[in-house]
Design a protein around this motif. Structure first.
Motif, PDB file in Angstrom:
ATOM      1  N   ILE A   1       0.847  -1.192   0.000  1.00 56.89           N
ATOM      2  CA  ILE A   1       0.000   0.000   0.000  1.00 56.89           C
ATOM      3  C   ILE A   1       0.886   1.246   0.000  1.00 56.89           C
ATOM      4  CG2 ILE A   1      -0.243   0.167   2.524  1.00 56.89           C
ATOM      5  CD1 ILE A   1      -3.287   0.779   1.975  1.00 56.89           C
ATOM      6  N   ASP A   2       0.437   2.283  -0.718  1.00 49.89           N
ATOM      7  CA  ASP A   2       1.059   3.601  -0.690  1.00 49.89           C
ATOM      8  C   ASP A   2       0.060   4.546  -0.038  1.00 49.89           C
ATOM      9  OD1 ASP A   2       3.503   3.065  -1.906  1.00 49.89           O
ATOM     10  OD2 ASP A   2       2.797   3.574  -3.907  1.00 49.89           O
ATOM     11  N   LEU A   3       0.513   5.305   0.929  1.00 52.20           N
ATOM     12  CA  LEU A   3      -0.359   6.166   1.716  1.00 52.20           C
ATOM     13  C   LEU A   3      -0.150   7.638   1.404  1.00 52.20           C
ATOM     14  CD1 LEU A   3       0.441   4.334   5.037  1.00 52.20           C
ATOM     15  CD2 LEU A   3      -1.711   4.164   3.778  1.00 52.20           C
ATOM     16  N   SER A   4      -1.174   8.442   1.667  1.00 49.27           N
ATOM     17  CA  SER A   4      -1.003   9.888   1.593  1.00 49.27           C
ATOM     18  C   SER A   4      -0.086  10.318   2.735  1.00 49.27           C
ATOM     19  CB  SER A   4      -2.359  10.589   1.734  1.00 49.27           C
ATOM     20  OG  SER A   4      -2.883  10.387   3.038  1.00 49.27           O
ATOM     21  N   ARG A   5       0.471  11.515   2.608  1.00 52.55           N
ATOM     22  CA  ARG A   5       1.380  12.012   3.647  1.00 52.55           C
ATOM     23  C   ARG A   5       0.669  12.111   5.003  1.00 52.55           C
ATOM     24  NH1 ARG A   5       6.272  14.256   3.996  1.00 52.55           N
ATOM     25  NH2 ARG A   5       6.664  15.633   5.744  1.00 52.55           N
ATOM     26  N   ARG A   6      -0.575  12.573   5.012  1.00 51.08           N
ATOM     27  CA  ARG A   6      -1.308  12.700   6.282  1.00 51.08           C
ATOM     28  C   ARG A   6      -1.490  11.336   6.950  1.00 51.08           C
ATOM     29  NH1 ARG A   6      -7.442  14.630   7.230  1.00 51.08           N
ATOM     30  NH2 ARG A   6      -7.458  14.437   9.490  1.00 51.08           N
ATOM     31  N   ALA A   7      -1.823  10.315   6.165  1.00 53.86           N
ATOM     32  CA  ALA A   7      -1.981   8.974   6.725  1.00 53.86           C
ATOM     33  C   ALA A   7      -0.651   8.482   7.296  1.00 53.86           C
ATOM     34  CB  ALA A   7      -2.505   8.015   5.668  1.00 53.86           C
ATOM     35  N   ALA A   8       0.434   8.734   6.562  1.00 52.58           N
ATOM     36  CA  ALA A   8       1.764   8.319   7.034  1.00 52.58           C
ATOM     37  C   ALA A   8       2.132   9.038   8.329  1.00 52.58           C
ATOM     38  CB  ALA A   8       2.802   8.586   5.953  1.00 52.58           C
ATOM     39  N   GLN A   9       1.762  10.303   8.439  1.00 53.01           N
ATOM     40  CA  GLN A   9       2.028  11.045   9.677  1.00 53.01           C
ATOM     41  C   GLN A   9       1.282  10.418  10.842  1.00 53.01           C
ATOM     42  OE1 GLN A   9       0.855  14.959   8.265  1.00 53.01           O
ATOM     43  NE2 GLN A   9       2.982  15.672   8.320  1.00 53.01           N
ATOM     44  N   GLN A  10       0.019  10.069  10.621  1.00 52.45           N
ATOM     45  CA  GLN A  10      -0.765   9.478  11.701  1.00 52.45           C
ATOM     46  C   GLN A  10      -0.206   8.117  12.118  1.00 52.45           C
ATOM     47  OE1 GLN A  10      -5.017   9.657  11.375  1.00 52.45           O
ATOM     48  NE2 GLN A  10      -4.992  11.803  10.794  1.00 52.45           N
ATOM     49  N   LEU A  11       0.446   7.433  11.184  1.00 50.74           N
ATOM     50  CA  LEU A  11       1.054   6.135  11.504  1.00 50.74           C
ATOM     51  C   LEU A  11       2.451   6.283  12.097  1.00 50.74           C
ATOM     52  CD1 LEU A  11      -0.024   3.975   8.443  1.00 50.74           C
ATOM     53  CD2 LEU A  11      -0.924   3.879  10.781  1.00 50.74           C
ATOM     54  N   GLY A  12       2.986   7.494  12.082  1.00 52.02           N
ATOM     55  CA  GLY A  12       4.313   7.725  12.638  1.00 52.02           C
ATOM     56  C   GLY A  12       5.429   7.168  11.774  1.00 52.02           C
ATOM     57  N   MET A  13       5.285   7.239  10.446  1.00 56.41           N
ATOM     58  CA  MET A  13       6.288   6.651   9.556  1.00 56.41           C
ATOM     59  C   MET A  13       6.941   7.654   8.615  1.00 56.41           C
ATOM     60  SD  MET A  13       3.804   4.492   6.978  1.00 56.41           S
ATOM     61  CE  MET A  13       4.874   4.544   5.541  1.00 56.41           C
ATOM     62  N   ILE A  14       6.775   8.940   8.873  1.00 54.94           N
ATOM     63  CA  ILE A  14       7.366   9.950   7.996  1.00 54.94           C
ATOM     64  C   ILE A  14       8.892   9.846   8.003  1.00 54.94           C
ATOM     65  CG2 ILE A  14       7.728  12.438   7.662  1.00 54.94           C
ATOM     66  CD1 ILE A  14       5.011  11.504   6.699  1.00 54.94           C
TER      67      ILE A  14
END
Length: 128
Positions: free
Chosen positions: A102-115
């Motif tokens: 899966i490829d996520l939007s930046r906001r989703a990645a931020q919420q997952l703590g993976m930036i």
């Protein structure tokens, strides 16, 4: 005889590879309900570009790309490193990098703590 043997070896390979997949399939629908693998997120360079379903990519939306789930499908993505999760809507196709699910939007990645890491092991569960 050679054709039968070639078919047998292809069938064996297909069975082996199918057994390596990490998802739960529903034989009646041909779709999975859960999958584990690597996630990444879109570069900011894609901001405003069209996604596969025709809408524009918005890095602040909770959206994602998946190879086969129907557009509009909502999935819960859990970062297996820290337990954080987010619900996203599938609006694009991909990822096209081997090993990613899966490829996520930046906001989703931020919420997952993976930036910071850029990628993370995740579990994806279909909600609808």
């Amino acid at each position: 005889m050679k054709t039968w043997l070639a078919g047998l070896s292809l069938a064996s390979v297909a069975l082996f590879l199918g057994g390596c997949a990490s998802h739960s399939a529903d034989p009646g629908q041909g779709a999975y309900t859960a999958q584990q693998g690597q996630a990444a997120y879109y570069s900011d360079a894609y901001q405003g570009n069209r996604t596969a379903n025709g809408e524009r990519y918005d890095r602040n939306a909770l959206t994602a790309a998946h190879r086969s789930l129907p557009f509009g499908t909502r999935v819960n993505v859990t970062n297996l490193n820290n337990g954080r999760n987010v619900t996203v809507r599938i609006n694009d196709r991909g990822p096209f990098t081997r090993g990613r699910i899966i490829d996520l939007s930046r906001r989703a990645a931020q919420q997952l703590g993976m930036i910071r890491s850029g990628t993370a092991p995740v579990r994806v569960i279909v909600l609808n």
